[in-house]
Scaffold this motif. Sequence first.
Motif, PDB file in Angstrom:
ATOM      1  N   ILE A  28      30.254  34.604  34.615  1.00 45.99           N
ATOM      2  CA  ILE A  28      30.665  35.030  35.960  1.00 45.99           C
ATOM      3  C   ILE A  28      32.033  34.441  36.288  1.00 45.99           C
ATOM      4  CG2 ILE A  28      30.144  34.953  38.430  1.00 45.99           C
ATOM      5  CD1 ILE A  28      27.129  34.768  37.598  1.00 45.99           C
ATOM      6  N   GLU A  29      32.200  33.146  35.966  1.00 45.94           N
ATOM      7  CA  GLU A  29      33.471  32.502  36.294  1.00 45.94           C
ATOM      8  C   GLU A  29      34.643  33.188  35.583  1.00 45.94           C
ATOM      9  OE1 GLU A  29      34.096  28.339  35.393  1.00 45.94           O
ATOM     10  OE2 GLU A  29      35.940  28.406  36.596  1.00 45.94           O
ATOM     11  N   ALA A  30      34.436  33.536  34.327  1.00 48.72           N
ATOM     12  CA  ALA A  30      35.505  34.216  33.568  1.00 48.72           C
ATOM     13  C   ALA A  30      35.829  35.572  34.197  1.00 48.72           C
ATOM     14  CB  ALA A  30      35.077  34.387  32.113  1.00 48.72           C
ATOM     15  N   LYS A  31      34.786  36.302  34.569  1.00 46.51           N
ATOM     16  CA  LYS A  31      35.005  37.630  35.158  1.00 46.51           C
ATOM     17  C   LYS A  31      35.696  37.540  36.521  1.00 46.51           C
ATOM     18  CE  LYS A  31      33.955  41.100  33.690  1.00 46.51           C
ATOM     19  NZ  LYS A  31      34.803  42.033  32.904  1.00 46.51           N
ATOM     20  N   ASP A  84      43.073  37.606  38.735  1.00 47.73           N
ATOM     21  CA  ASP A  84      44.370  37.821  38.066  1.00 47.73           C
ATOM     22  C   ASP A  84      44.937  39.189  38.417  1.00 47.73           C
ATOM     23  OD1 ASP A  84      44.316  35.381  36.847  1.00 47.73           O
ATOM     24  OD2 ASP A  84      43.675  36.125  34.880  1.00 47.73           O
ATOM     25  N   ARG A  85      44.064  40.189  38.380  1.00 48.10           N
ATOM     26  CA  ARG A  85      44.523  41.549  38.722  1.00 48.10           C
ATOM     27  C   ARG A  85      44.993  41.618  40.177  1.00 48.10           C
ATOM     28  NH1 ARG A  85      39.986  45.714  37.519  1.00 48.10           N
ATOM     29  NH2 ARG A  85      41.536  47.077  38.480  1.00 48.10           N
ATOM     30  N   ILE A  86      44.222  40.989  41.058  1.00 49.66           N
ATOM     31  CA  ILE A  86      44.595  40.991  42.483  1.00 49.66           C
ATOM     32  C   ILE A  86      45.908  40.222  42.668  1.00 49.66           C
ATOM     33  CG2 ILE A  86      43.906  40.145  44.779  1.00 49.66           C
ATOM     34  CD1 ILE A  86      40.971  40.832  43.944  1.00 49.66           C
ATOM     35  N   ASN A  87      46.066  39.105  41.963  1.00 48.81           N
ATOM     36  CA  ASN A  87      47.316  38.329  42.041  1.00 48.81           C
ATOM     37  C   ASN A  87      48.519  39.190  41.670  1.00 48.81           C
ATOM     38  OD1 ASN A  87      46.433  35.821  42.977  1.00 48.81           O
ATOM     39  ND2 ASN A  87      45.781  35.197  40.919  1.00 48.81           N
ATOM     40  N   LYS A  88      48.372  39.983  40.609  1.00 50.64           N
ATOM     41  CA  LYS A  88      49.478  40.848  40.175  1.00 50.64           C
ATOM     42  C   LYS A  88      49.725  41.973  41.171  1.00 50.64           C
ATOM     43  CE  LYS A  88      49.348  40.153  35.180  1.00 50.64           C
ATOM     44  NZ  LYS A  88      47.926  39.801  34.827  1.00 50.64           N
ATOM     45  N   ASP A  89      48.633  42.586  41.644  1.00 48.10           N
ATOM     46  CA  ASP A  89      48.760  43.773  42.501  1.00 48.10           C
ATOM     47  C   ASP A  89      49.258  43.451  43.915  1.00 48.10           C
ATOM     48  OD1 ASP A  89      47.805  45.150  40.331  1.00 48.10           O
ATOM     49  OD2 ASP A  89      45.796  45.505  41.139  1.00 48.10           O
ATOM     50  N   TYR A  90      48.970  42.256  44.402  1.00 48.17           N
ATOM     51  CA  TYR A  90      49.249  41.965  45.820  1.00 48.17           C
ATOM     52  C   TYR A  90      50.253  40.841  46.062  1.00 48.17           C
ATOM     53  CZ  TYR A  90      45.440  45.101  47.017  1.00 48.17           C
ATOM     54  OH  TYR A  90      44.651  46.204  47.169  1.00 48.17           O
ATOM     55  N   GLU A  91      50.787  40.247  44.993  1.00 56.63           N
ATOM     56  CA  GLU A  91      51.762  39.157  45.149  1.00 56.63           C
ATOM     57  C   GLU A  91      52.869  39.583  46.116  1.00 56.63           C
ATOM     58  OE1 GLU A  91      52.360  35.815  42.856  1.00 56.63           O
ATOM     59  OE2 GLU A  91      52.788  35.770  45.014  1.00 56.63           O
ATOM     60  N   GLY A  92      53.170  38.733  47.062  1.00 57.93           N
ATOM     61  CA  GLY A  92      54.233  39.031  48.023  1.00 57.93           C
ATOM     62  C   GLY A  92      53.791  39.883  49.208  1.00 57.93           C
ATOM     63  N   LYS A  93      52.515  40.272  49.196  1.00 59.80           N
ATOM     64  CA  LYS A  93      52.007  41.092  50.308  1.00 59.80           C
ATOM     65  C   LYS A  93      51.060  40.268  51.184  1.00 59.80           C
ATOM     66  CE  LYS A  93      52.305  45.567  48.000  1.00 59.80           C
ATOM     67  NZ  LYS A  93      51.580  46.452  47.086  1.00 59.80           N
ATOM     68  N   ASP A  94      50.875  40.736  52.409  1.00 60.44           N
ATOM     69  CA  ASP A  94      49.893  40.131  53.305  1.00 60.44           C
ATOM     70  C   ASP A  94      48.530  40.700  52.974  1.00 60.44           C
ATOM     71  OD1 ASP A  94      50.845  38.210  55.022  1.00 60.44           O
ATOM     72  OD2 ASP A  94      51.731  39.685  56.394  1.00 60.44           O
ATOM     73  N   LEU A  95      47.678  39.875  52.412  1.00 64.17           N
ATOM     74  CA  LEU A  95      46.367  40.375  51.970  1.00 64.17           C
ATOM     75  C   LEU A  95      45.243  39.781  52.805  1.00 64.17           C
ATOM     76  CD1 LEU A  95      44.531  41.866  49.904  1.00 64.17           C
ATOM     77  CD2 LEU A  95      44.685  39.837  48.447  1.00 64.17           C
TER      78      LEU A  95
END
Length: 178
Positions: free
Chosen positions: A15-18, A24-35
């Motif tokens: 679970i931790e790995a997943k 990681d995907r969210i970090n890439k997709d939303y970096e610099g945005k207000d999430l």
Amino acid sequence: MKNDVKNVLYSEAEIEAKVGELADRINKDYEGKDLLLIGVLKGANVFMCDLMRKISFPIQIDFIAASSYGHSTESSGVVKILKDLDYSIEGKHVIIVEDIIDTGLTLKYLIENFKSRKPKSLEICTLLDKPERRIAILDVKYIGFPIPDEFIVGYGIDYAEKYRNLPYIATLKESVYS
Ligand code: IMP
Ligand code: MG
């Protein structure tokens, strides 16, 4: 509690790995945005706590509690909001964080409800997905594990409000249900 477990589907380490992969995907997709992450109580509570601590930029969080009317094992699609969001989501990038999507009826209702509040973007992140059971058509951007149509508990997910505190995802012995 361990005596009630039939089979462990996903261990704490898996679970931790997943959760790390999803973050990681969210970090890439939303970096610099207000999430804004919106956790659906109570089931998504544990997932939300782990996921948000793996996000590497400052975010906001909120929670909604919803329950489906009708009998307890099948979702009816008619959803009652037991606790609404604390803040407006207008103009924000929103990800709804769910524990498990089954028929999809609960999320379908929440998506329609949230869309009317005019977020800038709206996506779904679920740890578990039971695609075989889907009734409502949903576009789910982030999925942890697709699982077969089996009743599972743990990592926030309950049977009759219990077993949420199991640290892994498991099925229960038949004797627990009788
Ligand atoms: P649905 O997608 O509207 O059918 O409902 C999803 C909700 O049903 C989840 O958030 C859970 O609360 C519950 N649920 C679905 N499958 C399971 C399961 O295998 N174990 C425990 N709760 C489940
Ligand atoms: Mg839920």
